[in-house]
Design a protein around this motif. Structure first.
Motif, PDB file in Angstrom:
ATOM      1  N   TYR A 447      -1.893   1.125   8.721  1.00 38.76           N
ATOM      2  CA  TYR A 447      -1.724   2.905   7.970  1.00 38.76           C
ATOM      3  C   TYR A 447      -3.006   3.653   7.523  1.00 38.76           C
ATOM      4  CZ  TYR A 447       1.250   5.999   5.576  1.00 38.76           C
ATOM      5  OH  TYR A 447       1.921   7.500   4.924  1.00 38.76           O
ATOM      6  N   ASP A 448      -3.034   4.875   8.668  1.00 37.17           N
ATOM      7  CA  ASP A 448      -4.056   5.585   8.560  1.00 37.17           C
ATOM      8  C   ASP A 448      -4.385   6.521   7.656  1.00 37.17           C
ATOM      9  OD1 ASP A 448      -4.863   3.691  10.444  1.00 37.17           O
ATOM     10  OD2 ASP A 448      -4.384   5.142  12.313  1.00 37.17           O
ATOM     11  N   SER A 449      -4.118   6.100   6.412  1.00 37.84           N
ATOM     12  CA  SER A 449      -4.686   7.391   5.090  1.00 37.84           C
ATOM     13  C   SER A 449      -5.063   6.681   4.369  1.00 37.84           C
ATOM     14  CB  SER A 449      -3.111   7.917   5.603  1.00 37.84           C
ATOM     15  OG  SER A 449      -3.899   9.373   4.278  1.00 37.84           O
ATOM     16  N   PRO A 450      -6.481   6.969   3.353  1.00 35.08           N
ATOM     17  CA  PRO A 450      -5.217   6.548   1.874  1.00 35.08           C
ATOM     18  C   PRO A 450      -4.271   6.615   1.380  1.00 35.08           C
ATOM     19  CG  PRO A 450      -7.657   8.270   2.363  1.00 35.08           C
ATOM     20  CD  PRO A 450      -6.853   8.340   2.974  1.00 35.08           C
ATOM     21  N   LEU A 451      -3.871   5.946   0.459  1.00 29.72           N
ATOM     22  CA  LEU A 451      -2.598   5.789  -0.876  1.00 29.72           C
ATOM     23  C   LEU A 451      -2.840   6.634  -1.626  1.00 29.72           C
ATOM     24  CD1 LEU A 451      -0.934   2.619   0.562  1.00 29.72           C
ATOM     25  CD2 LEU A 451      -0.543   4.689   1.177  1.00 29.72           C
ATOM     26  N   PHE A 452      -1.645   7.618  -1.714  1.00 25.28           N
ATOM     27  CA  PHE A 452      -1.684   8.061  -3.032  1.00 25.28           C
ATOM     28  C   PHE A 452      -0.323   8.725  -3.282  1.00 25.28           C
ATOM     29  CE2 PHE A 452      -2.876  11.462  -0.200  1.00 25.28           C
ATOM     30  CZ  PHE A 452      -2.934  12.629  -0.476  1.00 25.28           C
ATOM     31  N   PHE A 453       0.280   9.480  -4.090  1.00 21.43           N
ATOM     32  CA  PHE A 453       1.277  10.143  -4.158  1.00 21.43           C
ATOM     33  C   PHE A 453       2.110  10.592  -3.417  1.00 21.43           C
ATOM     34  CE2 PHE A 453      -1.421  13.568  -6.112  1.00 21.43           C
ATOM     35  CZ  PHE A 453      -1.049  14.207  -5.916  1.00 21.43           C
ATOM     36  N   ALA A 454       1.451  11.949  -2.745  1.00 24.60           N
ATOM     37  CA  ALA A 454       2.173  12.491  -1.826  1.00 24.60           C
ATOM     38  C   ALA A 454       2.175  11.649  -0.504  1.00 24.60           C
ATOM     39  CB  ALA A 454       0.973  13.484  -1.123  1.00 24.60           C
ATOM     40  N   ASN A 455       1.852  10.442  -0.056  1.00 18.80           N
ATOM     41  CA  ASN A 455       2.233   9.775   1.122  1.00 18.80           C
ATOM     42  C   ASN A 455       2.716   8.052   0.356  1.00 18.80           C
ATOM     43  OD1 ASN A 455       0.262   8.333   0.635  1.00 18.80           O
ATOM     44  ND2 ASN A 455      -0.883   8.839   2.197  1.00 18.80           N
ATOM     45  N   ALA A 456       2.889   7.409  -0.100  1.00 16.95           N
ATOM     46  CA  ALA A 456       3.280   6.418  -1.204  1.00 16.95           C
ATOM     47  C   ALA A 456       4.272   6.149  -0.594  1.00 16.95           C
ATOM     48  CB  ALA A 456       3.142   6.808  -2.474  1.00 16.95           C
ATOM     49  N   GLU A 457       5.837   6.743  -0.219  1.00 21.50           N
ATOM     50  CA  GLU A 457       7.320   7.188  -0.160  1.00 21.50           C
ATOM     51  C   GLU A 457       7.110   7.040   1.584  1.00 21.50           C
ATOM     52  OE1 GLU A 457      11.061   6.146   0.053  1.00 21.50           O
ATOM     53  OE2 GLU A 457       9.432   6.072  -1.604  1.00 21.50           O
ATOM     54  N   ASN A 458       6.250   7.113   1.943  1.00 23.24           N
ATOM     55  CA  ASN A 458       5.726   7.400   3.607  1.00 23.24           C
ATOM     56  C   ASN A 458       5.480   6.885   4.479  1.00 23.24           C
ATOM     57  OD1 ASN A 458       4.144   8.285   5.780  1.00 23.24           O
ATOM     58  ND2 ASN A 458       5.537   9.125   6.187  1.00 23.24           N
ATOM     59  N   PHE A 459       4.710   5.652   3.404  1.00 22.03           N
ATOM     60  CA  PHE A 459       4.287   4.589   3.642  1.00 22.03           C
ATOM     61  C   PHE A 459       4.327   3.244   3.402  1.00 22.03           C
ATOM     62  CE2 PHE A 459       2.746   0.702   1.177  1.00 22.03           C
ATOM     63  CZ  PHE A 459       1.619   0.359   2.325  1.00 22.03           C
ATOM     64  N   ARG A 460       5.827   3.640   2.402  1.00 24.25           N
ATOM     65  CA  ARG A 460       6.728   2.501   2.216  1.00 24.25           C
ATOM     66  C   ARG A 460       7.883   2.675   3.220  1.00 24.25           C
ATOM     67  NH1 ARG A 460      11.411   1.515   0.363  1.00 24.25           N
ATOM     68  NH2 ARG A 460      12.220   3.605   0.938  1.00 24.25           N
ATOM     69  N   ARG A 461       8.255   3.592   3.297  1.00 29.21           N
ATOM     70  CA  ARG A 461       9.679   3.844   4.544  1.00 29.21           C
ATOM     71  C   ARG A 461       9.162   3.384   6.154  1.00 29.21           C
ATOM     72  NH1 ARG A 461       9.890   7.837   7.875  1.00 29.21           N
ATOM     73  NH2 ARG A 461       8.915   9.057   6.426  1.00 29.21           N
ATOM     74  N   ARG A 462       7.791   3.772   6.432  1.00 23.31           N
ATOM     75  CA  ARG A 462       7.718   3.692   7.885  1.00 23.31           C
ATOM     76  C   ARG A 462       6.923   2.023   8.019  1.00 23.31           C
ATOM     77  NH1 ARG A 462       3.320   8.496   8.797  1.00 23.31           N
ATOM     78  NH2 ARG A 462       3.085   7.227  10.534  1.00 23.31           N
ATOM     79  N   ALA A 463       6.519   1.326   6.990  1.00 24.34           N
ATOM     80  CA  ALA A 463       5.694   0.058   6.883  1.00 24.34           C
ATOM     81  C   ALA A 463       7.386  -0.868   7.136  1.00 24.34           C
ATOM     82  CB  ALA A 463       5.152  -0.341   5.811  1.00 24.34           C
TER      83      ALA A 463
END
Length: 556
Positions: A447-463
């Protein structure tokens, strides 16, 4: 001995004297009519622009980190001054001048405070598309603001639309001689800039226009001139506390734009002799310059790209050229006031319009459009924000758009399923290479970004979606954290959700490329305690090797 916060001046060479003196006189010739025009743009007496440069030049020469930057009145901050002060002045010229000086003091106080707080990083909040669009909007406001001066048509209104409407309904008051003076001045400015760019075109144009006013008595035929210029130094005064409070929001806006302009211009010319620009020192220097301008009854100042370029092309090597230019200005104020009084306002308006046209970066818009349409959209949004919400609120719109664009990018970053490519070392995005193959049983995800509140759900869903899309049997899920250099508590909750779901499916969960600082955060959260120690790998190569070793020699 120099204070550690101050720049150490370069060892001066006698060979630089000629270049600095020549540049100083050249810049002074350009500066005098230009800053008088900016004084009129700010809504104060044109000569106030000349007084404002005196403390600004001295302060920057002593404190600034750029050897070439020309500091003083500038079009954008002058326009912002007029926008901020006019509603509070209520048409009273003396009140307007006092508030403009107070605004300069406010800018200076905030700049010095920001310097002590080491907030130089604010110079980077405006992205290139936002600056291109913002300056284009400012240019349009500048042009509209000069319609009365260059046409003689009375213009009234509290907004851009109001001024345009007033101008359109009052066109029957058009003054032919005023229009002729301004049109001729603008045409000559364009011609001189195109064919003789090294000459001080504003000085040449204002000189010709002044001689024409005197020779033909144009001032007696309705062509407005600067008028009487007071002798002596300006009255020094301190602002009142209530005015400072009222103008505080505007001072912050002027500081942000002025400092961003300072840094962009200073860095653009720093490569010529490889000197370093220190953002926090620039804040101190800008603060001192504005404090001096305010106490001296001027108005806010920043930097001029055109004067800086002129100094560089004329051979300036140090800030001595600024002091030479200041000396020339003082001599003009002492002995040339009758000539200054005959400067036609139509020509000063033409100088501002000419400066405004140079703020519109047509090539910059084209470059944004050819690179990415979203970048062009950002520039246009900033321009419209300035035009619709006025210039001070346009600053806030520009900042907000920049931050929203940043959040949008990091909230939906690129991700990749990793595989091996014949002939290439390491693991790579399988979408980038048609011949890439995933390692059987090993699902490697990045996942090509630091993880924080704005993309946390995006990371969970896409992973999890990427894992669901895998058609092969998987016994290991390894998250490549090479690009995840920062996390917050919301992101760690999402990461734990992914780990728990992967584990629930009977798949071992592991990490690779996690930085030591990041591992400390994961440990403090309690995540590393839920991952088997042997499933935390320094690299993806180590993870792949461990997976092969686990499967045994039958799976090379």
């Amino acid at each position: 001995m120099f204070h550690p916060r101050l720049p150490r001046p370069p060892r001066y060479s006698r060979r630089w004297v000629r270049g600095d003196v020549t540049s100083g006189l050249t810049v002074a010739a350009y500066l005098i009519p230009q800053v008088m025009a900016y004084g009129a743009l700010a809504g104060v007496a044109p000569v106030a622009g000349l007084w404002a440069i005196a403390p600004a030049m001295v302060a920057y020469a002593l404190l600034g980190s750029s050897r070439l930057l020309s500091v003083g009145p500038e079009s954008t901050t002058a326009l912002m001054t007029a926008a901020a002060v006019a509603p509070l002045a209520d048409g009273d010229p003396s009140r307007h001048a006092a508030l403009a000086a107070t605004l300069a003091v406010g800018v200076g106080v905030f700049a010095v405070a920001a310097g002590f707080a080491r907030l130089g990083v604010i110079a980077h909040l405006l992205s290139r598309p936002i600056l291109v669009g913002y300056l284009a909007g400012v240019a349009i406001i500048m042009v509209v603001g000069q319609l009365e001066k260059v046409t003689g048509v009375p213009v009234d209104g509290d907004s851009l639309y109001g001024e345009l409407h007033s101008f359109a309904t009052s066109l029957h008051h058009l003054h032919g001689k005023t229009l002729a003076v301004s049109a001729a001045s603008l045409a000559l400015l364009v011609a001189l800039h195109r064919w003789t760019p090294r000459l001080p075109s504003p000085l040449i144009v204002i000189t010709i226009a002044t001689v024409a006013v005197w020779a033909f008595g144009l001032d007696e035929h309705g062509v407005r001139v600067v008028g009487h210029v007071d002798a002596g130094l300006p009255h020094l005064a301190l602002p009142t506390g209530s005015d400072l409070v009222d103008l505080a929001p505007s001072a912050l806006g002027v500081l942000f734009v002025g400092f961003a302009d300072n840094m962009l211009t200073a860095r653009a010319f720093s490569g010529r002799d490889s000197h370093q620009i220190n953002a926090n020192r620039e804040l101190f220097a800008l603060g001192a310059a504005n404090l001096g301008a305010g106490v001296g009854q001027g108005f806010p100042v920043s930097s001029s790209g055109s004067r800086t370029a002129l100094a560089a092309s004329s051979g300036a090597r140090t800030q001595l050229y600024s002091l030479v230019a200041l000396g020339a200005v003082v001599l003009v104020l002492a002995f040339g006031r009758p000539a200054l009084a005959m400067f036609p306002m139509a020509t000063l308006g033409a100088i501002i319009i000419f400066a405004a046209t140079r703020l519109i970066d047509v090539a910059g818009f084209r470059r944004l459009a050819s690179f990415r349409r979203s970048e062009l959209a950002l520039a246009l949004t900033a321009a419209v924000g300035v035009l619709v919400f006025d210039i001070l609120y346009g600053v806030l719109v520009a900042i907000a758009v920049s931050l929203l664009d940043l959040l949008a990018r990091v909230a939906r970053p690129h991700d990749a399923v990793l595989g091996q490519v014949p002939g290439l070392d390491g693991m790579h995005d399988v979408d980038d290479y048609p011949n890439a193959r995933t390692v059987p049983g090993l699902f490697a995800y990045r996942y090509d970004s630091p993880l924080f509140f704005a993309n946390a759900e995006n990371f969970r869903r896409r992973a999890l979606a990427a894992l669901d899309a895998c058609s092969e049997d998987v016994d290991w899920f390894v998250l490549n954290m090479e690009a995840i250099v920062e996390v917050d508590i919301t992101a760690l909750d999402a990461l734990e959700d992914v780990r728990a779901e992967v584990t629930r499916r009977g798949i071992a969960f592991g990490l690779a490329h996690a930085k030591h600082d990041l591992l400390d955060d994961l440990t403090a959260y309690g995540l590393t305690a839920k991952i088997q120690p042997e499933m935390i790998f320094p690299t993806m190569r180590a993870a792949t090797a461990a997976h092969h070793l686990r499967l045994g020699p039958a799976h090379p």
